[in-house]
Design an enzyme around this catalytic site. Structure first.
Site, PDB file in Angstrom:
ATOM      1  N   ASP A   1     -15.389   9.625   9.095  1.00  9.65           N
ATOM      2  CA  ASP A   1     -14.311   8.672   8.867  1.00  9.65           C
ATOM      3  C   ASP A   1     -13.001   9.442   8.944  1.00  9.65           C
ATOM      4  O   ASP A   1     -12.982  10.667   8.762  1.00  9.65           O
ATOM      5  CB  ASP A   1     -14.457   7.985   7.500  1.00  9.65           C
ATOM      6  CG  ASP A   1     -13.750   6.636   7.453  1.00  9.65           C
ATOM      7  OD1 ASP A   1     -14.430   5.599   7.525  1.00  9.65           O
ATOM      8  OD2 ASP A   1     -12.498   6.621   7.375  1.00  9.65           O
TER       9      ASP A   1
ATOM     10  N   ARG B   1       0.822  -1.218   0.000  1.00  5.44           N
ATOM     11  CA  ARG B   1       0.000   0.000   0.000  1.00  5.44           C
ATOM     12  C   ARG B   1       0.861   1.276   0.000  1.00  5.44           C
ATOM     13  O   ARG B   1       0.512   2.261  -0.654  1.00  5.44           O
ATOM     14  CB  ARG B   1      -0.935   0.002   1.200  1.00  5.44           C
ATOM     15  CG  ARG B   1      -2.027  -1.050   1.042  1.00  5.44           C
ATOM     16  CD  ARG B   1      -3.017  -0.951   2.154  1.00  5.44           C
ATOM     17  NE  ARG B   1      -4.106  -1.893   2.001  1.00  5.44           N
ATOM     18  CZ  ARG B   1      -5.119  -1.969   2.840  1.00  5.44           C
ATOM     19  NH1 ARG B   1      -5.190  -1.169   3.874  1.00  5.44           N
ATOM     20  NH2 ARG B   1      -6.077  -2.854   2.652  1.00  5.44           N
TER      21      ARG B   1
HETATM   22  C1  LIG Z   1     -14.087  -1.691   7.361  1.00  7.78           C
HETATM   23  S1  LIG Z   1     -14.614  -0.018   7.340  1.00  7.78           S
HETATM   24  C2  LIG Z   1     -16.210  -0.157   8.113  1.00  7.78           C
HETATM   25  C3  LIG Z   1     -17.283   0.551   7.336  1.00  7.78           C
HETATM   26  C4  LIG Z   1     -18.697   0.395   7.897  1.00  7.78           C
HETATM   27  N1  LIG Z   1     -18.791   0.894   9.241  1.00  7.78           N
HETATM   28  C5  LIG Z   1     -19.172  -1.046   7.828  1.00  7.78           C
HETATM   29  O1  LIG Z   1     -19.261  -1.706   8.848  1.00  7.78           O
HETATM   30  O2  LIG Z   1     -19.446  -1.527   6.731  1.00  7.78           O
HETATM   31  C6  LIG Z   1     -13.616   0.687   8.655  1.00  7.78           C
HETATM   32  C7  LIG Z   1     -13.499   2.198   8.536  1.00  7.78           C
HETATM   33  O3  LIG Z   1     -12.972   2.700   9.776  1.00  7.78           O
HETATM   34  C8  LIG Z   1     -12.172   3.816   9.472  1.00  7.78           C
HETATM   35  N2  LIG Z   1     -11.262   4.111  10.601  1.00  7.78           N
HETATM   36  C9  LIG Z   1     -10.187   3.396  11.020  1.00  7.78           C
HETATM   37  N3  LIG Z   1      -9.585   4.016  12.049  1.00  7.78           N
HETATM   38  C10 LIG Z   1     -10.293   5.142  12.286  1.00  7.78           C
HETATM   39  C11 LIG Z   1     -10.168   6.208  13.229  1.00  7.78           C
HETATM   40  N4  LIG Z   1      -9.165   6.263  14.126  1.00  7.78           N
HETATM   41  N5  LIG Z   1     -11.081   7.211  13.188  1.00  7.78           N
HETATM   42  C12 LIG Z   1     -12.083   7.189  12.284  1.00  7.78           C
HETATM   43  N6  LIG Z   1     -12.252   6.225  11.369  1.00  7.78           N
HETATM   44  C13 LIG Z   1     -11.366   5.205  11.369  1.00  7.78           C
HETATM   45  C14 LIG Z   1     -11.455   3.416   8.188  1.00  7.78           C
HETATM   46  O4  LIG Z   1     -10.966   4.521   7.473  1.00  7.78           O
HETATM   47  C15 LIG Z   1     -12.544   2.642   7.441  1.00  7.78           C
HETATM   48  O5  LIG Z   1     -13.207   3.426   6.496  1.00  7.78           O
END
Ligand SMILES: C[S@@+](CC[C@H](N)C(=O)[O-])C[C@H]1O[C@@H](n2cnc3c(N)ncnc32)[C@H](O)[C@@H]1O
Length: 297
Positions: free
Chosen positions: A166, A57
């Site tokens: 996000d 990445r």
């Molecule tokens: C796998 S996705 C989940 C999306 C959705 N909530 C679902 O369950 O389908 C995880 C998301 O968490 C976000 N994320 C990770 N660490 C984070 C943080 N410290 N603050 C805010 N968002 C975060 C990532 O950027 C990503 O878009």
């Protein structure tokens, strides 16, 4: 001839398999530096098994920046505060889909959308706040929006908002467009399909577009869940934080759940991902169903 072939095969089987040469030097120390940064900045705990993932990445960033090694990239990150955004966008995992874990939306419909719709039918000027924390490309908050849209008749007389946040600015840009490949609605229950308009994309492929009256219910904002304090004072009727805490370690997750609890109205709901059942005790937050919690009075 056959013995020779046999011998040649035996020789190659005993030789160590050379790892494919990497385009960029990536030392253990570089991995440790990036791992620490992901943890300190975003709470993301990268295990050793993520080393290859990080290599592939972040290699894209090295190419874009014309850097020769990960050591140079670590130096660049230290000298260029704005690069943290690209770093986090590169390492975050964003998989999501509409109506993911359908049971949460059935619960949300029955316990939030329907009671609110009934209450405001008698007494308008109701206020409803829902937070999709870690919303990725928007499928989760738009799912919440269509569930509300199907139940609530009058949005003009009521104050209904979904906050979708996000840390990753790339996914937020895509979410705000509200456009998806046609196949993304394949698993959407048929009673909700009408909220997704099918259109031909300029390249001839079919896409689905979220209707403007659904989009207008959702506000997308960048928010790092590790930020202290969060920039809102009001409480939420429901918080969805699903498939986000899997990237955090137990102390980070425990502290975050306490903060979610304080951000909920009494009797408000917290929905978390299927593999994230809460460890430890959170007095005042009761498990009431599959990965569904309620703040007690
Ligand atoms: C796998 S996705 C989940 C999306 C959705 N909530 C679902 O369950 O389908 C995880 C998301 O968490 C976000 N994320 C990770 N660490 C984070 C943080 N410290 N603050 C805010 N968002 C975060 C990532 O950027 C990503 O878009």
């Amino acid at each position: 001839m056959s013995a020779m072939r046999h011998g040649a095969a035996a020789l190659s089987a005993n030789q160590p398999v050379a790892a494919p040469a990497r385009e960029f030097a990536f030392s253990e120390a570089d991995f440790r530096t990036l791992k620490q940064l992901a943890y300190d900045y975003a709470g993301i705990a990268l295990s050793e098994s993520k080393e290859n993932l990080i290599y592939s990445r972040i290699s894209r960033r090295l190419r874009a920046l014309k850097l020769a090694s990960f050591h140079d990239y670590c130096d660049y990150l230290a000298e260029t505060p704005s690069e943290i955004e690209n770093f986090i966008n590169s390492i975050s995992t964003n998989h999501t889909k509409f109506f993911r874990e359908l049971h949460h939306f059935e619960h949300f419909r029955a316990h939030v959308a329907v009671p609110f719709a009934q209450a405001v039918a008698h007494k308008p000027h109701g206020r409803l706040r829902v937070w999709s924390a870690g919303c990725s490309t928007g499928e989760e908050p738009y799912t919440i929006a269509v569930v509300l849209k199907r139940e609530i008749r009058d949005f003009a007389s009521n104050d209904v908002r979904i906050l979708a946040t996000d840390i990753d600015t790339d996914v937020l840009r895509r979410a705000a467009r509200g456009e998806y490949v046609a196949a993304s609605v394949d698993e959407v229950p048929k009673e909700y399909r009408t909220f997704f308009a099918h259109q031909a994309a300029p390249d001839g492929a079919e896409k689905v577009v979220i209707e403007q009256n659904i989009q207008s219910l959702v506000a997308f904002r960048r928010l790092n869940l590790m930020d202290q304090p969060w920039p809102f004072s009001g409480l939420f009727d429901a918080i969805f934080c699903r498939n986000v805490m899997i990237y955090f370690d137990t102390p980070t997750k425990t502290a975050l759940v306490e903060r979610f609890k304080r951000q909920l109205k009494p009797n408000g709901w917290l929905y978390i991902g299927h593999s994230e059942s809460l460890i430890g005790s959170h007095p005042g937050l009761d498990l009431v169903g599959r990965t569904t919690y309620r703040r007690s009075q």
